[in-house]
Design an enzyme around this catalytic site. Structure first.
Site, PDB file in Angstrom:
ATOM      1  N   HIS A 143       7.713  13.605 -23.515  1.00  0.00           N
ATOM      2  CA  HIS A 143       6.291  13.881 -23.398  1.00  0.00           C
ATOM      3  C   HIS A 143       5.437  12.687 -23.809  1.00  0.00           C
ATOM      4  O   HIS A 143       4.444  12.372 -23.183  1.00  0.00           O
ATOM      5  CB  HIS A 143       5.949  15.098 -24.265  1.00  0.00           C
ATOM      6  CG  HIS A 143       4.586  15.616 -24.044  1.00  0.00           C
ATOM      7  ND1 HIS A 143       4.304  16.577 -23.099  1.00  0.00           N
ATOM      8  CD2 HIS A 143       3.408  15.288 -24.612  1.00  0.00           C
ATOM      9  CE1 HIS A 143       3.010  16.812 -23.108  1.00  0.00           C
ATOM     10  NE2 HIS A 143       2.441  16.060 -24.019  1.00  0.00           N
TER      11      HIS A 143
ATOM     12  N   HIS B 262       0.945  22.390 -19.851  1.00  0.00           N
ATOM     13  CA  HIS B 262       1.202  23.126 -21.089  1.00  0.00           C
ATOM     14  C   HIS B 262       2.150  24.273 -20.747  1.00  0.00           C
ATOM     15  O   HIS B 262       1.877  25.434 -21.020  1.00  0.00           O
ATOM     16  CB  HIS B 262      -0.101  23.635 -21.709  1.00  0.00           C
ATOM     17  CG  HIS B 262      -0.165  23.365 -23.179  1.00  0.00           C
ATOM     18  ND1 HIS B 262      -0.707  24.224 -24.078  1.00  0.00           N
ATOM     19  CD2 HIS B 262       0.270  22.304 -23.905  1.00  0.00           C
ATOM     20  CE1 HIS B 262      -0.613  23.709 -25.294  1.00  0.00           C
ATOM     21  NE2 HIS B 262      -0.023  22.555 -25.220  1.00  0.00           N
TER      22      HIS B 262
ATOM     23  N   ASP C 241      -2.178  12.876 -11.587  1.00  0.00           N
ATOM     24  CA  ASP C 241      -1.019  13.690 -11.247  1.00  0.00           C
ATOM     25  C   ASP C 241      -0.455  14.349 -12.481  1.00  0.00           C
ATOM     26  O   ASP C 241      -0.683  13.905 -13.607  1.00  0.00           O
ATOM     27  CB  ASP C 241       0.059  12.824 -10.581  1.00  0.00           C
ATOM     28  CG  ASP C 241       0.545  11.736 -11.512  1.00  0.00           C
ATOM     29  OD1 ASP C 241       1.271  12.066 -12.466  1.00  0.00           O
ATOM     30  OD2 ASP C 241       0.187  10.555 -11.306  1.00  0.00           O
TER      31      ASP C 241
ATOM     32  N   ARG D  80     -10.349  17.522 -24.647  1.00  0.00           N
ATOM     33  CA  ARG D  80     -10.480  16.450 -25.650  1.00  0.00           C
ATOM     34  C   ARG D  80     -10.120  15.097 -25.068  1.00  0.00           C
ATOM     35  O   ARG D  80     -10.748  14.091 -25.376  1.00  0.00           O
ATOM     36  CB  ARG D  80      -9.604  16.756 -26.873  1.00  0.00           C
ATOM     37  CG  ARG D  80     -10.166  17.807 -27.777  1.00  0.00           C
ATOM     38  CD  ARG D  80      -9.446  17.853 -29.116  1.00  0.00           C
ATOM     39  NE  ARG D  80      -8.042  18.216 -28.999  1.00  0.00           N
ATOM     40  CZ  ARG D  80      -7.596  19.450 -28.789  1.00  0.00           C
ATOM     41  NH1 ARG D  80      -8.444  20.442 -28.674  1.00  0.00           N
ATOM     42  NH2 ARG D  80      -6.311  19.703 -28.699  1.00  0.00           N
TER      43      ARG D  80
END
Lengths: 245, 832
Positions: free
Chosen positions: B53, B99, B589, B120
Site C-alpha cells: 500500500h 478502501h 487510477d 484529506r
C-alpha cells in the site's frame, strides 16, 4: 438609502453557508454577512439587520440531536432578540432543526421514517392562509414547488397545541413521515420560518430548478428589497409575469 | 538467506516481523541496511512503509510507464493528489483511493473513512473539495446485500456531513467480488494555481545538505546533549493537529507482540472510526492555515498514520525528523510506541512550521476547536527518530524506508498464454431457478441475486442463438421478458442507492445523481469564489466553466484481454465526458487486482497499465495521480482485474452542458462508425454474460482515429447548437442503452424500420459503439447535422423515437409499466 443587511449564521459544521450567501447576494440588493460569533455580530454594519438565515449542514456534527448544541450557543441569543423584534428569520434544514431546538419554533424534527439520509427533489404545496415575508402565498396561493430535501432528521413532530404555528409547506408525498406531511412552518407572527427543503439549491435555471426563487420574490416584495438587475430572480420575474398574463 | 540454522531467538524475531508484514527476506534486508538488529518499533515502521500500500513495491516498475505530462498539468504523480489547470489560474486537484478490505470487515466505517481519507488527500494540497465520486463492486448473496446497504450509508453520511456533494460514480455486481468487495472513493477539489501546497518542506529552516547520522541505538536513554541535536534551535517544528490518537486501525497482527511486553494494558485493535464533524473542522482549519501561509509543509495521516506522514515529509525534503511520541494528543492512556506510530485514527494532520509561526498555528487550531501540539522537529540526521519515555524507540535512515524500499519485478505470464487461458470467461453467479427469487423483487432475506430466472434465460438463449436474427423477428418475444432483464442488479436504476448521497450541496451540481438535469458525465460548475468573474457584472454566471467527472471500468472486458479491455473501458469514460459537452483533461487510477505473486495477475496489472496508458498518450489525457490495491483475493482466486479510472474534463461554459435524457417524441439517432462490426462484438457483452453465462474473446482492438473523429464531431455539433441530448452507448449496447433511457424517463421507445432490420447481435454488441443523439428543433438542423456527420466520416442512423406508453396498446403499456417498476424499484428493498 442605506443598504439592508442579511446575516447568515454559521456554526462549526454548517455547510450550506456559501450557497445561502450566494442565493441572497446574487439576487437581491442586500449586504450579506457571515456571522460566526458574538464578535461578528458587533461588526455588522450599523442599522438594523433585516434578514437572518440559518443555513443547512451538520452544526456541531449533529451529535446528541440535530441542532441541539447550536441552539444553546450564545449566538442564538442574538437571533432570539432579533426575531422578537420582527426580523425575517429563515431556518433551512439544519437551520429549521436549530429553530425548533431553541424554542423559536414549536415541535421537533425526528429521524426520517426510512432511518436513513434522503436526498431527493420533492414537491411541496404552499399553504394559502399564511402571512409571512417568506411565503410565496402572498403572491399566489396553492402553488406547487419542486425543491430538494437532504436530511436524516426531517420528520416533523408537532406540539399538542396547534395554534403555536402555521403550516407553510406540505409535502405532496410524505417521504419522511412528517406530522400532517409538514415540510415547513412559521411562528404565529409569521416572521420566523423553518423548512426542510432547500430553496437555495433550486434557484438557478442552469441547475434545472428555479422554484426557490418564489421565496426570494416574496421576501423582496414584503420588505421592499431591490432585485438585482440581470439576476436569475429578475429574469424569472419577467418571464413569470408573461406567463401569468 | 538461510533460515535453517537460526536460533530460537532469531526465529521469534523473524515471526514477529512477519506479523508486521515483513517477509523473511525483507527482515534480513532490514537488518543488513541497519547493520544491527532492529527494534520492535523499527520493524513496525518498516513493515508499514514496505507494505504494498505504501511502497508500491510490486507495481512501481510498471507505473513508471504512465504518460503524466501535458502543458495543463500543474502537479503530476508523487504528491497527495494530481492537479490540472481547468481555467486560467484555477487548478483541479483530484485522486481516487481504495478502501476495500476495511469495508468488507466493517462496511459503514470502512466506507466512511475511505471517503475521509481521500478528502484529506485533496484538501491538504490547498484545494477545497467540490465533488465526490465512488466506484463500488459487490458480489452475490446475503452478506453482500448487507455490505451494499451499509457501505452506501457510510459513504453518504460522511460526505453529506462534511458538505461535499457525491455526484456520481459506478456501482456494478459480479460474483467474483462476493468475498472481496471494492470501495474506491474519488474526490476533486478546486485550488488557486498560486495556492497549491505540496508536501515538500519549502524553506531554509530545513537542513537538507550533508547529513550526519545520529548514531542512536534503540533502547538507549536520550541524553540532554543528544536531545538538543535532534531538536535543534531554529529548525522547522513538526506540529500535529486534528483528532487525538487511539488504537484504531493498529494492525491486528501486532497482538502477537504482546508477549514481548509485560505491562498489563490490554490491546484492543479496532477498525478506524470516522468523525465527519472533525473532518469538516480539519478542512476549514487546513485551508485557512494554507491561505495565511502559516506552514511550510503539510501531510495528512492516512494509511500507516504518523509513520507514513513523517517519513514522507522527510523523504520528499531530504532531511531527518525527530518525534517525541509522548507529546502526541492521545485518546487512550498507556499507548505503546508502535501504537502511536501505526495508529490509523482518522482526521489528523502533520504540518511543519517555522518556530516563529508555531504560536499562530496553535491559536488558529484553538479558534476552530481542533486539538494541536508540537511533537517534533526536523534535523540533519537523515533519519526517522522516535523518542518514547525519553528512550530511543526508532532511529531508521529515511532512505531505507523510501528509495531503498524493496522493489519487486514479479514474473509475468506470457501474453498469448494469458489470452488463451481467458478466451472464455464463465459467469459463475448462482443460477436462478424458476422457483427462487421472483423477477423484479428480492426475497425476504434480501440476498443479492445476479442471474436471470432460468426460464427467461433459456427463452432468450434461443432467440439470441443465431447472429442472423433481426430485432424485428425477436422483439415480440424479447419485449415481455424485459422486466426480468431490468430487475438484474446490473441493469436496474441506481437511484435507490444514490438517494442517500447529497448531490446538490454547494449549489453547483448541474448534473449528477438525483439532480433535475442528467448528463453522460457528472457536471459541476466552478464556484464563484474561484472565478475571476465579478458577480455583480455577470450575475447569471453563464460564462463560468464547469468540470465533468466520470469514473469506473469494465472488468468483464479486462479479464478477457487486459490490454484492449482496459483501453476500451478507459476510452468509454472519455466518450461520456465528450457526450456531456466536455473535453477530457486528465485521469487518476485506482488499480484493484489480486496477488502479484500470480504471473497471470501480474500480466493483468502490466497490460491494464499499458491499456490505460495507450489512451493517455493517444488522446492526450495524462495520468496525474493514482493508487494501487493488490492482494484482493480469497485463497487462490483473485478478483476480476479492476483498474478503476477517474477522468476529469472541462466545459468552457456551464451552459454547454448536454443532457442525457431524450425528450418525449424526440427522434433518436445512433451516431457511430461506418463499419461498426469491426469495433464491437456481441460475444463479450452484458447480454451474452447473462444469457449464455459466458463472455468470449477477442476484445476488438481500439481504433483511436475513429474515437477522435467522434469526439470532434460531438464538439462541432455542440458549438453549432444542434444537440438536444446525447448519451453514450455503453453496457448492453444499443438495445440496453435505449431501453434504460426510456425506462428512466418513464417513456416507451418506438423502433423504426431501419432499427428493426438490424441484427440482434449488432444491437447488443459492446465496444466502440458511439453515442445516441437527438437534435434541437430549429430550422435546417437536419441538413446541418447531416453535413457534420458526413464531414466527420461517421454515420448517423435514425432508430426511432421516445413515445408515451399511454399511446400504446393496453398490453404493451402494461409491459412498459413493469419495465419501469423493475428498473426503478428492484434495489429499493436493500435499503429499507
Amino acid at each position: 438609502m442605506t443598504r439592508r443587511t442579511a446575516a447568515i449564521v454559521q456554526f462549526p459544521g454548517t455547510n450550506c453557508d456559501h450557497d445561502t450567501v450566494r442565493w441572497l447576494s446574487r439576487n437581491l440588493e442586500l449586504d450579506v454577512q457571515l456571522v460566526r460569533s458574538r464578535d461578528d455580530v458587533e461588526r455588522l454594519p450599523p442599522g438594523d439587520t433585516s434578514v437572518i438565515v440559518l443555513p443547512g449542514g451538520f452544526s456541531f456534527g449533529d451529535y446528541l440531536r440535530a441542532g441541539a448544541l447550536a441552539a444553546r450557543s450564545p449566538l442564538m441569543d442574538w437571533v432570539r432578540l432579533q426575531a422578537s423584534r420582527g426580523v425575517a428569520v429563515l431556518g433551512i434544514c439544519n437551520g429549521f432543526q436549530i429553530l425548533c431546538e431553541s424554542g423559536l419554533l414549536p415541535g421537533a424534527l425526528a429521524p426520517n421514517i426510512v432511518r436513513q439520509h434522503v436526498h431527493e427533489f420533492v414537491t411541496v404545496h404552499v399553504e394559502t392562509q399564511v402571512v409571512s415575508p417568506w411565503s410565496p402565498s402572498i403572491v399566489e396561493s396553492g402553488r406547487l414547488l419542486n425543491l430538494p430535501i437532504s436530511c436524516g432528521m426531517g420528520n416533523f413532530v408537532a406540539p399538542r397545541k396547534n395554534d403555536a404555528y402555521n403550516i407553510l409547506f406540505r409535502y405532496t408525498h410524505n417521504l419522511l413521515g412528517s406530522f400532517e406531511s409538514i415540510a415547513g412552518i412559521t411562528n404565529p407572527e409569521g416572521n420566523i420560518v423553518g423548512m426542510m427543503p432547500h430553496p437555495e439549491r433550486a434557484s438557478d435555471p442552469l441547475l434545472g430548478a428555479t422554484d426557490g426563487l418564489y421565496m426570494l420574490d416574496a421576501l423582496a416584495r414584503h420588505l421592499g428589497i431591490v432585485v438585482r438587475t440581470g439576476s436569475p430572480l429578475a429574469i424569472w420575474r419577467s418571464t413569470h409575469k408573461e406567463k401569468n398574463r | 538467506m538461510t533460515v535453517a540454522h537460526e536460533s530460537a531467538d532469531d526465529k521469534k524475531w523473524r515471526e514477529l516481523a512477519q506479523g508486521f508484514g515483513l517477509s523473511a527476506e525483507e527482515f534480513a534486508r532490514l537488518k543488513e541496511c541497519l547493520k544491527r538488529a532492529p527494534s520492535l518499533e523499527e520493524i513496525a515502521v518498516a513493515g508499514a512503509l514496505w507494505s504494498e500500500h505504501c511502497s508500491y513495491k510490486s507495481s512501481r516498475v510498471h507505473l513508471a510507464r504512465f504518460h503524466t505530462q501535458e502543458s495543463w498539468v500543474l502537479q503530476g504523480p508523487g504528491e497527495n493528489a494530481g492537479i490540472v489547470e481547468i481555467a486560467p489560474g484555477v487548478g483541479l486537484a483530484f485522486k481516487m483511493e481504495s478502501h476495500n478490505h476495511p469495508s468488507y470487515i466493517e462496511p459503514y466505517q470502512g466506507a466512511a473513512t475511505g471517503v475521509g481519507g481521500i478528502l484529506r488527500d485533496v484538501f491538504c494540497m490547498g484545494a477545497r473539495p467540490v465533488a465526490n465520486l465512488n466506484c463500488l463492486r459487490y458480489g452475490e448473496g446475503e452478506y453482500n446485500a448487507h455490505l451494499l446497504k451499509h457501505t452506501v450509508r457510510g459513504i453518504g453520511d460522511y460526505g453529506n456531513s462534511v458538505g461535499v456533494p457525491t455526484v456520481g460514480g459506478q456501482t456494478r455486481f459480479h460474483s467474483g467480488y462476493s468475498k472481496n468487495i471494492l470501495v474506491n472513493a474519488f474526490t476533486a477539489g478546486l485550488v488557486k494555481a498560486d495556492g497549491i501546497f505540496r508536501g515538500k518542506l519549502q524553506n531554509e529552516n530545513t537542513p537538507t545538505g550533508t547529513q550526519k547520522p545520529s548514531g542512536l541505538i534503540p533502547g538507549t536513554a536520550l541524553t540532554h546533549a543528544k536531545r538538543e541535536e535532534l531538536f535543534p534551535d531554529g529548525a522547522n517544528l513538526l506540529l500535529y493537529f486534528g483528532s487525538a490518537t487511539g488504537r484504531d486501525g493498529v494492525h491486528g497482527a501486532t497482538m502477537s507482540s504482546d508477549t514481548f511486553d509485560d505491562s498489563s494494558a490490554t490491546l484492543k485493535p479496532t477498525v478506524q472510526v470516522g468523525d465527519p464533524f472533525a473532518e469538516k473542522k480539519l478542512l476549514e482549519v487546513t485551508l485557512e492555515l494554507l491561505d495565511q501561509k502559516l506552514c511550510v509543509g503539510l501531510q495528512d495521516m492516512g494509511a500507516a498514520g504518523l509513520t507514513s506522514s513523517g517519513v514522507e515529509m522527510a523523504g520528499r525534503s531530504g532531511c531527518g525528523v525527530a518525534l517525541d511520541l509522548n507529546l502526541i494528543p492521545a485518546r487512550t492512556a498507556r499507548l505503546k510506541a508502535y501504537e502511536y506510530l501505526l495508529s490509523e485514527s482518522q482526521e489528523r494532520m502533520l504540518c511543519a512550521v517555522t518556530p516563529e509561526k508555531a504560536q499562530a498555528v496553535l491559536e488558529l487550531c484553538k479558534k476552530h476547536q481542533v486539538a494541536a501540539a508540537i511533537i517534533g522537529s526536523v534535523n540533519n540526521t537523515g533519519e526517522f527518530i522516535c523518542i518514547h519515555n525519553d528512550t530511543v524507540a526508532c532511529a531508521l535512515p529515511v532512505d531505507v524506508l523510501t528509495e531503498n524500499a524493496p522493489k519487486y519485478t514479479w514474473p509475468l505470464q506470457d501474453r498469448s498464454a494469458y489470452l488463451k487461458d481467458h478466451a472464455r470467461i464463465e459467469n459463475r453467479s448462482q443460477p436462478c431457478s424458476a422457483s427462487s427469487t421472483p423477477p423484479g423483487g428480492v426475497s425476504a432475506k434480501q440476498t443479492l441475486q445476479l442471474s436471470l430466472p432460468e426460464p427467461t434465460r433459456q427463452t432468450l438463449a434461443q432467440l439470441f442463438e443465431s447472429n442472423q436474427t433481426t430485432l424485428a423477428e425477436a422483439w415480440k418475444e424479447i419485449f415481455p421478458l424485459l422486466p426480468d432483464w431490468f430487475a438484474l442488479p446490473a441493469n436496474v436504476s441506481k437511484d435507490p442507492l444514490t438517494r442517500h448521497y447529497c448531490s446538490t450541496v454547494q449549489g453547483n451540481t448541474l448534473a449528477g445523481c438525483q439532480t433535475p438535469r442528467r448528463s453522460a458525465a457528472a457536471v459541476v460548475r466552478l464556484d464563484d469564489a474561484y472565478c475571476a468573474l465579478n458577480m455583480k457584472q455577470d450575475p447569471r454566471a453563464e460564462s463560468v466553466p464547469a468540470i465533468a467527472l466520470v469514473a469506473g471500468c469494465q472488468e468483464r472486458w479486462i479479464e478477457i484481454d487486459p490490454l484492449n479491455g482496459s483501453a476500451q473501458s478507459t476510452l468509454q469514460l472519455g466518450r461520456r465526458i465528450a457526450a456531456s459537452g466536455g473535453r477530457p483533461l486528465a485521469m487518476t487510477d485506482c488499480l484493484n487486482f489480486g496477488s502479484p505473486r500470480q504471473p497471470a495477475v501480474m500480466r493483468q496489472i502490466s497490460d491494464a497499465i499499458d491499456g490505460i496508458n495507450s489512451v493517455a498518450k493517444t488522446m492526450r489525457i495524462p495520468i496525474v495521480s493514482g493508487n494501487v490495491s493488490l492482494n484482493n483475493q480469497t485463497g487462490q482466486t483473485p478478483i476480476p482485474p479492476t483498474p478503476m479510472v477517474g477522468m476529469v474534463g472541462v466545459l468552457d461554459r456551464a451552459t454547454e452542458l448536454i443532457e442525457e435524457n431524450h425528450a418525449l417524441n424526440a427522434r433518436v439517432y445512433w451516431l457511430r462508425d461506418k463499419d461498426i462490426a469491426r469495433l464491437s462484438r456481441f460475444e463479450y457483452s452484458e447480454w451474452a454474460w447473462n444469457i449464455f453465462r459466458l463472455n468470449a474473446g477477442p476484445v476488438p482492438e481500439v481504433d483511436f482515429e475513429h474515437e477522435q473523429k467522434l469526439w470532434s464531431a460531438l464538439s462541432l455539433l455542440r458549438s453549432a447548437q444542434l444537440l438536444a441530448a446525447c448519451s453514450n452507448v455503453g453496457v448492453g449496447g444499443l438495445l440496453n442503452t435505449v431501453l434504460s433511457l426510456a425506462a428512466r424517463s418513464g417513456f416507451a421507445f418506438a423502433w423504426n424500420e431501419k432499427a428493426l432490420n438490424m441484427s440482434l447481435h449488432e444491437c447488443c454488441a459492446e465496444g466502440q459503439t458511439g453515442v445516441l443523439v437527438s437534435l434541437q428543433s430549429s430550422p435546417q438542423t437536419d441538413t446541418r447535422f447531416a453535413a457534420i456527420v458526413e464531414q466527420s466520416n461517421l454515420e448517423a442512423i435514425e432508430i426511432g423515437k421516445m413515445i408515451a406508453p399511454a399511446a400504446l396498446t393496453k398490453e404493451e403499456h402494461g409491459v412498459w409499466d413493469k419495465i419501469h417498476r423493475a428498473c426503478s424499484d428492484s434495489l429499493k428493498p436493500f435499503f429499507e
